[in-house]
Design an enzyme around this catalytic site. Structure first.
Site, PDB file in Angstrom:
ATOM      1  N   GLU A 119       2.786   5.706  -2.123  1.00 52.90           N
ATOM      2  CA  GLU A 119       3.780   6.612  -1.501  1.00 52.90           C
ATOM      3  C   GLU A 119       5.188   6.286  -2.005  1.00 52.90           C
ATOM      4  O   GLU A 119       6.135   6.187  -1.218  1.00 52.90           O
ATOM      5  CB  GLU A 119       3.746   6.494   0.027  1.00 52.90           C
ATOM      6  CG  GLU A 119       2.362   6.701   0.632  1.00 52.90           C
ATOM      7  CD  GLU A 119       2.341   6.710   2.161  1.00 52.90           C
ATOM      8  OE1 GLU A 119       3.417   6.795   2.788  1.00 52.90           O
ATOM      9  OE2 GLU A 119       1.241   6.625   2.715  1.00 52.90           O
ATOM     10  N   GLU A 178      -1.655   1.676   8.037  1.00 53.31           N
ATOM     11  CA  GLU A 178      -0.675   1.013   8.914  1.00 53.31           C
ATOM     12  C   GLU A 178      -1.299   0.319  10.120  1.00 53.31           C
ATOM     13  O   GLU A 178      -0.841   0.470  11.247  1.00 53.31           O
ATOM     14  CB  GLU A 178       0.395   2.017   9.353  1.00 53.31           C
ATOM     15  CG  GLU A 178       1.083   2.668   8.164  1.00 53.31           C
ATOM     16  CD  GLU A 178       2.227   3.613   8.545  1.00 53.31           C
ATOM     17  OE1 GLU A 178       2.480   3.806   9.751  1.00 53.31           O
ATOM     18  OE2 GLU A 178       2.873   4.139   7.619  1.00 53.31           O
TER      19      GLU A 178
HETATM   20  C1  XIL Z   1       4.954  11.567   6.530  1.00 51.15           C
HETATM   21  C2  XIL Z   1       5.098  12.991   6.025  1.00 51.15           C
HETATM   22  O1  XIL Z   1       5.594  12.999   4.727  1.00 51.15           O
HETATM   23  C3  XIL Z   1       6.021  13.724   6.954  1.00 51.15           C
HETATM   24  O2  XIL Z   1       6.137  15.082   6.559  1.00 51.15           O
HETATM   25  C4  XIL Z   1       5.518  13.621   8.393  1.00 51.15           C
HETATM   26  O3  XIL Z   1       6.466  14.185   9.267  1.00 51.15           O
HETATM   27  C5  XIL Z   1       5.291  12.176   8.783  1.00 51.15           C
HETATM   28  O4  XIL Z   1       4.455  11.555   7.841  1.00 51.15           O
HETATM   29  N1  XIL Z   1       3.648   6.737   5.694  1.00 51.15           N
HETATM   30  C6  XIL Z   1       2.534   7.520   5.545  1.00 51.15           C
HETATM   31  C7  XIL Z   1       2.664   8.976   5.411  1.00 51.15           C
HETATM   32  O5  XIL Z   1       1.428   6.977   5.398  1.00 51.15           O
HETATM   33  O6  XIL Z   1       1.569   9.676   5.957  1.00 51.15           O
HETATM   34  C8  XIL Z   1       3.948   9.471   6.031  1.00 51.15           C
HETATM   35  O7  XIL Z   1       4.068  10.863   5.722  1.00 51.15           O
HETATM   36  C9  XIL Z   1       5.119   8.697   5.510  1.00 51.15           C
HETATM   37  C10 XIL Z   1       4.990   7.239   5.875  1.00 51.15           C
END
Ligand code: XIL
Length: 355
Positions: free
Chosen positions: A257, A150
């Site tokens: 994801e 990000e």
């Molecule tokens: C999220 C987790 O799933 C949560 O449990 C935590 O509170 C926040 O992070 N993008 C990403 C991930 O790259 O690391 C994030 O994961 C979700 C969005």
């Protein structure tokens, strides 16, 4: 009486897990790796989850256990115990371990931010030490890494400037992170990973400019991670367009994801907007189609040699991060709240080409 209840409970429990497992395995049906993010502690205490994970997935991504605030909670402390347990689990089950994530503004511990604000020059040395110790320790064990997560603005063009990494080191922090990681493990597959790049073409173009510049200058990037937290109404045409352009770089492409929501949010914590209060049968079927579309696009557009795999961000509606993070009730996953496969599961499965 108590004993009867207990026996009944066990029987039901056994019946459920047997049912849940008796579906074809995703990893066996796919010609590429299939994974899910996992929260290690609840996972290790949940038999059904563990059975499902071992049945369907050959790739493991830690939901948060491998982020910087977990590894480096205090100055001069690097704690590896949790990651070592994850390594043991993945090796025992013959799974690929994917490293998420080395550098992410949102997972940077407060002490690092504070120290870098006072002394910006310190951050580069810390980054180098952190990445090289971490990647070096798991050299040949962690298959690939989200090196930077990000790094571009939530919306529109341009780097994410509201990040201590950018503030202290400028945009070069990204290429430095790749170089440090590559030095520590030349064989690791190194990804740049971001969200909304499949829908926001201004953001996508900014990322592509960086990626192609890295390729031209020999910065060791090996892949692009599309987080792919999508919504039912994100047009397939835009997803296909961005996937095609990303694949044209020749790099590995990871859908890293995946989940598919019905409601919406403003990309911020607690920023959910509840549009639907329940999941109807027709919504379930439409979601199955969207999962199938995603698989088809991935298989049709990304050449086989560039298919790093598809990873779900959690695979069931009971545990999904979406509800906790955005304060929503949504149903974004392939398994439902009772841990039964949804039409989405079958949509995904049936779209997979046999290996
Ligand atoms: C999220 C987790 O799933 C949560 O449990 C935590 O509170 C926040 O992070 N993008 C990403 C991930 O790259 O690391 C994030 O994961 C979700 C969005």
């Amino acid at each position: 009486m108590r004993k009867v209840f207990f026996t009944l409970f066990l029987a039901v429990d056994f019946f459920c897990s047997a049912q849940q497992i008796q579906v074809p395995s995703l990893k066996e049906a796919a010609g590429f790796s299939i994974g899910s993010s996992i929260r290690f502690v609840p996972f290790m205490q949940d038999d059904v989850l563990r059975q499902l994970q071992a049945h369907h997935f050959d790739s493991y991504t830690a939901g948060s256990d491998m982020k910087m605030y977990q590894i480096a909670p205090r100055e001069d402390v690097l704690q590896w115990a949790r990651v070592d347990s994850i390594v043991a689990y993945t090796q025992k089950h013959n799974q690929r371990l994917f490293g998420h994530t080395l550098i992410w503004h949102s997972a940077t511990p407060r002490w690092v931010e504070k120290k870098a604000k006072k002394n910006p020059k310190w951050l580069d040395g810390f980054m180098k030490h952190y990445i090289q110790t971490y990647v070096g320790r798991y050299k040949g064990i962690v298959d690939g890494w989200d090196v930077v997560n990000e790094g571009f603005n939530t919306k529109g063009a341009g780097y994410r400037t509201a990040s201590i990494w950018y503030e202290a080191m400028g945009e070069e922090y990204i290429e430095k992170a790749f170089r440090y990681a590559h030095e520590a493990d030349p064989d690791a597959v190194l990804f740049y990973n971001d969200f909304n790049i499949e829908r926001d073409t201004l953001k996508f173009n900014s990322m592509m400019k960086m990626v192609t510049d890295f390729q031209r200058r020999g910065v060791p990037i090996s892949g692009i991670g599309f987080q792919m937290h999508i919504r039912m109404d994100i047009p397939n045409e835009v997803i296909a367009y961005t996937l095609q352009r990303a694949a044209d770089t020749g790099l590995q492409i990871h859908l890293s994801e995946v989940d598919i929501i019905f409601n919406t949010h403003d990309d911020s914590k607690g920023g959910g907007v509840q549009l639907y209060d329940r999941l109807t049968e027709s919504m379930r079927l439409k979601q199955a189609q969207k999962y199938a579309d995603l698989v088809h696009m991935y298989q049709d557009i990304v050449p086989k040699s560039q298919q790093y795999g598809i990873t779900f961000w959690g695979f069931n509606d009971r545990d999904t991060w979406i509800n906790r993070f955005f304060k929503l009730r949504d149903w974004p996953c392939i398994y439902d709240e009772q841990l039964n496969p949804k039409p989405a599961f079958y949509g995904f499965l049936n779209a997979l080409d046999a290996p």
